[in-house]
Design a protein around this motif. Structure first.
Motif, PDB file in Angstrom:
ATOM      1  N   GLY A   1       0.820  -1.209   0.000  1.00 52.47           N
ATOM      2  CA  GLY A   1       0.000   0.000   0.000  1.00 52.47           C
ATOM      3  C   GLY A   1       0.852   1.255   0.000  1.00 52.47           C
ATOM      4  N   VAL A   2       1.963   1.238   0.753  1.00 55.62           N
ATOM      5  CA  VAL A   2       2.873   2.387   0.751  1.00 55.62           C
ATOM      6  C   VAL A   2       3.542   2.525  -0.621  1.00 55.62           C
ATOM      7  CG1 VAL A   2       4.937   3.398   1.789  1.00 55.62           C
ATOM      8  CG2 VAL A   2       3.293   2.194   3.232  1.00 55.62           C
ATOM      9  N   HIS A   3       3.988   1.402  -1.186  1.00 57.03           N
ATOM     10  CA  HIS A   3       4.619   1.448  -2.511  1.00 57.03           C
ATOM     11  C   HIS A   3       3.668   2.023  -3.551  1.00 57.03           C
ATOM     12  CE1 HIS A   3       8.528  -0.903  -2.369  1.00 57.03           C
ATOM     13  NE2 HIS A   3       8.108  -0.958  -1.118  1.00 57.03           N
ATOM     14  N   ARG A   4       2.383   1.685  -3.459  1.00 58.12           N
ATOM     15  CA  ARG A   4       1.398   2.248  -4.387  1.00 58.12           C
ATOM     16  C   ARG A   4       1.395   3.768  -4.335  1.00 58.12           C
ATOM     17  NH1 ARG A   4      -0.957  -0.959  -8.394  1.00 58.12           N
ATOM     18  NH2 ARG A   4      -1.614  -2.948  -7.539  1.00 58.12           N
ATOM     19  N   SER A   5       1.535   4.317  -3.121  1.00 59.59           N
ATOM     20  CA  SER A   5       1.473   5.767  -2.962  1.00 59.59           C
ATOM     21  C   SER A   5       2.728   6.459  -3.473  1.00 59.59           C
ATOM     22  CB  SER A   5       1.251   6.128  -1.486  1.00 59.59           C
ATOM     23  OG  SER A   5       2.404   5.844  -0.707  1.00 59.59           O
ATOM     24  N   LEU A   6       3.798   5.715  -3.715  1.00 62.67           N
ATOM     25  CA  LEU A   6       5.037   6.319  -4.215  1.00 62.67           C
ATOM     26  C   LEU A   6       4.949   6.659  -5.696  1.00 62.67           C
ATOM     27  CD1 LEU A   6       7.701   3.965  -2.556  1.00 62.67           C
ATOM     28  CD2 LEU A   6       6.702   6.068  -1.627  1.00 62.67           C
TER      29      LEU A   6
ATOM     30  N   ASP B   1      -9.996  -0.098  -0.607  1.00 64.57           N
ATOM     31  CA  ASP B   1     -10.527  -1.038   0.379  1.00 64.57           C
ATOM     32  C   ASP B   1     -12.023  -1.281   0.205  1.00 64.57           C
ATOM     33  OD1 ASP B   1     -11.594   1.359   1.196  1.00 64.57           O
ATOM     34  OD2 ASP B   1     -10.745   1.331   3.212  1.00 64.57           O
ATOM     35  N   GLY B   2     -12.619  -0.693  -0.829  1.00 67.64           N
ATOM     36  CA  GLY B   2     -14.051  -0.864  -1.056  1.00 67.64           C
ATOM     37  C   GLY B   2     -14.917   0.090  -0.260  1.00 67.64           C
ATOM     38  N   ILE B   3     -14.294   1.018   0.477  1.00 71.34           N
ATOM     39  CA  ILE B   3     -15.043   1.930   1.348  1.00 71.34           C
ATOM     40  C   ILE B   3     -14.716   3.400   1.052  1.00 71.34           C
ATOM     41  CG2 ILE B   3     -15.476   2.636   3.742  1.00 71.34           C
ATOM     42  CD1 ILE B   3     -14.763  -0.218   4.591  1.00 71.34           C
ATOM     43  N   GLU B   4     -13.419   3.721   1.014  1.00 71.99           N
ATOM     44  CA  GLU B   4     -12.985   5.116   0.966  1.00 71.99           C
ATOM     45  C   GLU B   4     -13.445   5.816  -0.310  1.00 71.99           C
ATOM     46  OE1 GLU B   4     -11.637   6.774   3.281  1.00 71.99           O
ATOM     47  OE2 GLU B   4     -10.769   5.296   4.660  1.00 71.99           O
ATOM     48  N   GLU B   5     -13.652   7.139  -0.194  1.00 73.00           N
ATOM     49  CA  GLU B   5     -13.937   7.984  -1.342  1.00 73.00           C
ATOM     50  C   GLU B   5     -12.636   8.579  -1.870  1.00 73.00           C
ATOM     51  OE1 GLU B   5     -16.635  10.772   0.502  1.00 73.00           O
ATOM     52  OE2 GLU B   5     -18.386   9.667  -0.205  1.00 73.00           O
TER      53      GLU B   5
ATOM     54  N   ASN C   1     -11.634  -6.328  11.118  1.00 74.72           N
ATOM     55  CA  ASN C   1     -12.683  -5.997  10.144  1.00 74.72           C
ATOM     56  C   ASN C   1     -13.919  -5.377  10.794  1.00 74.72           C
ATOM     57  OD1 ASN C   1     -11.111  -7.083   8.073  1.00 74.72           O
ATOM     58  ND2 ASN C   1     -11.884  -9.145   8.506  1.00 74.72           N
ATOM     59  N   LYS C   2     -13.751  -4.764  11.969  1.00 71.49           N
ATOM     60  CA  LYS C   2     -14.927  -4.182  12.627  1.00 71.49           C
ATOM     61  C   LYS C   2     -15.441  -2.986  11.848  1.00 71.49           C
ATOM     62  CE  LYS C   2     -16.585  -2.623  17.152  1.00 71.49           C
ATOM     63  NZ  LYS C   2     -16.244  -2.398  18.557  1.00 71.49           N
ATOM     64  N   ASN C   3     -14.519  -2.092  11.500  1.00 71.48           N
ATOM     65  CA  ASN C   3     -14.877  -0.968  10.639  1.00 71.48           C
ATOM     66  C   ASN C   3     -13.606  -0.368  10.094  1.00 71.48           C
ATOM     67  OD1 ASN C   3     -13.830   0.842  12.671  1.00 71.48           O
ATOM     68  ND2 ASN C   3     -15.763   0.574  13.766  1.00 71.48           N
ATOM     69  N   LYS C   4     -13.734   0.544   9.199  1.00 69.89           N
ATOM     70  CA  LYS C   4     -12.549   1.065   8.527  1.00 69.89           C
ATOM     71  C   LYS C   4     -11.678   1.887   9.464  1.00 69.89           C
ATOM     72  CE  LYS C   4     -14.599   5.359   6.768  1.00 69.89           C
ATOM     73  NZ  LYS C   4     -14.833   6.180   5.570  1.00 69.89           N
ATOM     74  N   ALA C   5     -12.278   2.545  10.466  1.00 68.04           N
ATOM     75  CA  ALA C   5     -11.473   3.312  11.406  1.00 68.04           C
ATOM     76  C   ALA C   5     -10.594   2.407  12.233  1.00 68.04           C
ATOM     77  CB  ALA C   5     -12.378   4.142  12.316  1.00 68.04           C
ATOM     78  N   ALA C   6     -11.165   1.320  12.719  1.00 66.17           N
ATOM     79  CA  ALA C   6     -10.384   0.382  13.514  1.00 66.17           C
ATOM     80  C   ALA C   6      -9.277  -0.228  12.677  1.00 66.17           C
ATOM     81  CB  ALA C   6     -11.280  -0.714  14.080  1.00 66.17           C
ATOM     82  N   ALA C   7      -9.586  -0.571  11.436  1.00 66.92           N
ATOM     83  CA  ALA C   7      -8.568  -1.163  10.569  1.00 66.92           C
ATOM     84  C   ALA C   7      -7.435  -0.190  10.325  1.00 66.92           C
ATOM     85  CB  ALA C   7      -9.204  -1.581   9.240  1.00 66.92           C
ATOM     86  N   SER C   8      -7.763   1.105  10.168  1.00 66.72           N
ATOM     87  CA  SER C   8      -6.726   2.099   9.935  1.00 66.72           C
ATOM     88  C   SER C   8      -5.834   2.255  11.147  1.00 66.72           C
ATOM     89  CB  SER C   8      -7.387   3.438   9.570  1.00 66.72           C
ATOM     90  OG  SER C   8      -6.419   4.438   9.414  1.00 66.72           O
ATOM     91  N   ASN C   9      -6.432   2.224  12.337  1.00 65.89           N
ATOM     92  CA  ASN C   9      -5.662   2.425  13.556  1.00 65.89           C
ATOM     93  C   ASN C   9      -4.642   1.331  13.791  1.00 65.89           C
ATOM     94  OD1 ASN C   9      -6.950   4.790  14.188  1.00 65.89           O
ATOM     95  ND2 ASN C   9      -8.527   3.794  15.448  1.00 65.89           N
ATOM     96  N   ILE C  10      -4.940   0.115  13.436  1.00 67.01           N
ATOM     97  CA  ILE C  10      -4.017  -0.980  13.708  1.00 67.01           C
ATOM     98  C   ILE C  10      -3.168  -1.322  12.492  1.00 67.01           C
ATOM     99  CG2 ILE C  10      -5.491  -2.018  15.464  1.00 67.01           C
ATOM    100  CD1 ILE C  10      -6.424  -4.028  13.417  1.00 67.01           C
ATOM    101  N   GLY C  11      -3.301  -0.529  11.401  1.00 71.09           N
ATOM    102  CA  GLY C  11      -2.456  -0.718  10.237  1.00 71.09           C
ATOM    103  C   GLY C  11      -2.721  -1.996   9.489  1.00 71.09           C
TER     104      GLY C  11
ATOM    105  N   ALA D   1      -2.314  18.295  -9.402  1.00 67.85           N
ATOM    106  CA  ALA D   1      -3.395  17.635  -8.671  1.00 67.85           C
ATOM    107  C   ALA D   1      -2.829  16.690  -7.633  1.00 67.85           C
ATOM    108  CB  ALA D   1      -4.295  16.858  -9.633  1.00 67.85           C
ATOM    109  N   LYS D   2      -3.505  16.622  -6.489  1.00 68.24           N
ATOM    110  CA  LYS D   2      -3.208  15.629  -5.468  1.00 68.24           C
ATOM    111  C   LYS D   2      -4.441  14.734  -5.310  1.00 68.24           C
ATOM    112  CE  LYS D   2       0.234  17.957  -2.568  1.00 68.24           C
ATOM    113  NZ  LYS D   2       0.551  18.430  -1.189  1.00 68.24           N
ATOM    114  N   LEU D   3      -4.224  13.435  -5.407  1.00 66.00           N
ATOM    115  CA  LEU D   3      -5.295  12.453  -5.245  1.00 66.00           C
ATOM    116  C   LEU D   3      -5.064  11.701  -3.955  1.00 66.00           C
ATOM    117  CD1 LEU D   3      -5.354  13.138  -8.313  1.00 66.00           C
ATOM    118  CD2 LEU D   3      -5.995  10.771  -8.725  1.00 66.00           C
ATOM    119  N   GLN D   4      -6.101  11.601  -3.129  1.00 71.44           N
ATOM    120  CA  GLN D   4      -5.979  10.893  -1.865  1.00 71.44           C
ATOM    121  C   GLN D   4      -7.084   9.862  -1.739  1.00 71.44           C
ATOM    122  OE1 GLN D   4      -5.260  13.296   1.564  1.00 71.44           O
ATOM    123  NE2 GLN D   4      -5.592  11.652   3.006  1.00 71.44           N
ATOM    124  N   LEU D   5      -6.690   8.640  -1.354  1.00 74.06           N
ATOM    125  CA  LEU D   5      -7.622   7.535  -1.140  1.00 74.06           C
ATOM    126  C   LEU D   5      -7.220   6.874   0.169  1.00 74.06           C
ATOM    127  CD1 LEU D   5     -10.029   6.070  -2.461  1.00 74.06           C
ATOM    128  CD2 LEU D   5      -8.398   4.518  -3.515  1.00 74.06           C
ATOM    129  N   GLY D   6      -7.986   7.163   1.237  1.00 75.76           N
ATOM    130  CA  GLY D   6      -7.586   6.695   2.561  1.00 75.76           C
ATOM    131  C   GLY D   6      -6.291   7.352   2.973  1.00 75.76           C
TER     132      GLY D   6
END
Length: 303
Positions: free
Chosen positions: A59-64, A231-235, A156-166, A200-205
């Protein structure tokens, strides 16, 4: 379009020698651990760097950006022998001998549950700044105290929890083609003749990619494709800047891609290799801050 026979031939080629060769490369001891952290059984590969990576590091490599690292999933994407030749020639051991030749003490190699901030800092220093490639040989120190695994109730509780634990799980990736901007507002006195130099800057999660800068114009022609994991959720957030001035932005919901894929699968079968689907073009227009920006979004892949 591709005929049914052509699709069968392509899938057959992917299912036999190429797939077997990829499986053999992944089974090598050096490739059983992510090149950038301590995660086991990597499922992504950088076809220009020649290393295998876990989902989080991928995921980090994708952002590079693809000019730094071109990523393919070992489960979702189709590979060819040219790409596998690179992976065979380099691999995780030889790749790290180059990119981790001399790692300063302040850069401890991430463990498999490292937070996104430090993981990205380490990877950017390793591949973008190439700060570990000089001086005398000094391999990185391993983090001796990895975090305990997250409790099952948080998975997989929700996207916030998933983000917090990486531990964000991606369902595929997006190819975003930024085409052009029309009649953008002039900002301050940047550029010659009072015109702007927009980008332009594009941000996804947590991922962010940036386009090239269009010099001294209010009608930029970018014609640039960028890739982001989804992840199927983020805008998708699109913001336009000139120098450090924010010219405007737009948020693009992506859930319609899942609806289109569900409708397509209902009338057709998805291949075992995860055949891509082409999303509908989306046009951002009549934005008072932007003028109009046209962009196309495509190739959303699912397992």
């Amino acid at each position: 379009g591709e005929g049914e026979g052509d699709g069968e031939k392509r899938n057959k080629a992917w299912d036999t020698p190429v797939k077997d060769r990829l499986k053999e490369l992944l089974s090598r001891p050096q490739n059983k651990i992510c090149a950038d952290c301590s995660a086991h059984k990597p499922t992504w590969g950088s076809t220009n760097l020649g290393v295998f990576l876990c989902t989080q590091c991928a995921g980090v490599h994708r952002s590079l950006g693809v000019h730094i690292s071109m990523m393919l999933s070992t489960k979702l994407d189709e590979w060819n022998h040219t790409q596998l030749d690179v992976m065979d020639m380099i691999g995780n051991t030889r790749g790290n001998e180059k990119y981790e030749y001399h790692v300063p003490d302040e850069f401890v190699k991430p463990h498999h549950q490292e937070d996104r901030f430090y993981r990205e800092k380490y990877i950017r220093e390793k591949y973008v700044e190439r700060g570990f490639m000089q001086r005398t040989r000094k391999p990185p120190k391993q983090n001796p105290t990895p975090l305990p695994p997250p409790p099952p109730s948080l998975k997989n509780k929700n996207k916030a929890a998933a983000s917090n634990i990486g531990m964000v799980e991606f369902i595929g990736y997006l190819n975003v083609t930024l085409i052009r901007g029309e009649n953008l507002l002039r900002m301050g006195y940047h550029g010659s003749d009072g015109e702007t130099s927009p980008f332009a800057k594009l941000q996804l999660g947590n991922q962010q990619v940036q386009s090239k800068v269009a010099k001294n114009t209010c009608n930029p022609e970018w014609e640039e494709t960028m890739m982001l994991c989804w992840d199927g959720i983020e805008e998708l957030h699109i913001d336009i800047f000139s120098s450090d001035e924010h010219m405007g932005g737009h948020t693009l919901p992506l859930l319609y891609l899942l609806d289109e894929e569900a409708a397509r699968v209902g009338g057709d079968s998805i291949s075992s290799s995860g055949r891509s689907t082409r999303g509908a073009d989306s046009v951002i227009s009549d934005c008072p801050d932007l003028g109009s920006i046209s962009e196309a979004i495509g190739e959303e892949e699912e397992e």
